[in-house]
Design a protein around this motif. Structure first.
Motif, PDB file in Angstrom:
ATOM      1  N   ASP A 100      32.916  34.695  40.830  1.00  0.00           N
ATOM      2  CA  ASP A 100      33.676  35.619  39.838  1.00  0.00           C
ATOM      3  C   ASP A 100      33.227  36.401  38.855  1.00  0.00           C
ATOM      4  O   ASP A 100      33.680  37.245  38.590  1.00  0.00           O
TER       5      ASP A 100
ATOM      6  N   ILE B 194      32.584  40.196  39.590  1.00  0.00           N
ATOM      7  CA  ILE B 194      33.817  40.800  39.743  1.00  0.00           C
ATOM      8  C   ILE B 194      34.424  40.998  38.137  1.00  0.00           C
ATOM      9  O   ILE B 194      35.232  41.770  37.889  1.00  0.00           O
TER      10      ILE B 194
ATOM     11  N   ASN C  29      35.502  46.785  36.110  1.00  0.00           N
ATOM     12  CA  ASN C  29      34.917  47.003  37.597  1.00  0.00           C
ATOM     13  C   ASN C  29      36.444  47.118  38.495  1.00  0.00           C
ATOM     14  O   ASN C  29      36.068  47.685  39.548  1.00  0.00           O
TER      15      ASN C  29
ATOM     16  N   THR D 129      38.060  45.950  43.531  1.00  0.00           N
ATOM     17  CA  THR D 129      36.953  46.714  42.928  1.00  0.00           C
ATOM     18  C   THR D 129      36.403  47.243  43.999  1.00  0.00           C
ATOM     19  O   THR D 129      36.588  47.171  45.097  1.00  0.00           O
TER      20      THR D 129
ATOM     21  N   LYS E  40      34.624  44.546  46.021  1.00  0.00           N
ATOM     22  CA  LYS E  40      35.560  43.381  46.762  1.00  0.00           C
ATOM     23  C   LYS E  40      37.002  43.715  46.736  1.00  0.00           C
ATOM     24  O   LYS E  40      37.611  44.176  45.575  1.00  0.00           O
TER      25      LYS E  40
END
Length: 120
Positions: free
Chosen positions: A71, A74, A97, A110, A113
């Motif tokens: 994580d 992110i 992000n 994002t 992702k």
């Protein structure tokens, strides 16, 4: 160097109050990203008693904060704050992000992702 996640003093105060209220003193605060929400990803926060090898450990305002290595990319640069208004108070998350989010305030995606969107 900036922290992966910055927890403001106001947010830390309220997290520690919640820990005391719920008998969770000494626990870690987990800040996480989960799949779902209308934009594909959602934020999660909760208490944990154990750190895994994949976790990054941050310490801010007397809190020990866990972020998984998965994580961290992110959440890099994310700020967790606590705001009061006439309608009450709550945690806010500002993630630089995130390129899209929805009205619920906890769902985002994002550029790297997208996650798996679900109904809000």
């Amino acid at each position: 160097m900036a922290q992966v996640v910055e927890v403001t003093e106001a947010a830390a105060f309220h997290v520690k109050e919640m820990m005391r209220h719920n008998g969770e003193e000494g626990s870690f605060l987990r800040v996480a990203v989960n799949g779902g929400g209308c934009s594909g990803l959602t934020y999660g926060m909760g208490f944990e008693t154990e750190k895994s090898e994949e976790d990054q450990l941050l310490e801010q305002h007397g809190l020990q904060i866990l972020v998984s290595s998965e994580d961290a990319g992110i959440l890099n640069g994310t700020q967790v704050d606590y705001k009061e208004s006439l309608m009450g108070g709550g945690f806010t998350i500002n993630n630089p992000n995130a390129i899209a989010s929805c009205g619920c305030g906890t769902s985002f995606r994002t550029a790297k992702k997208a996650g798996t969107p679900a109904d809000c």
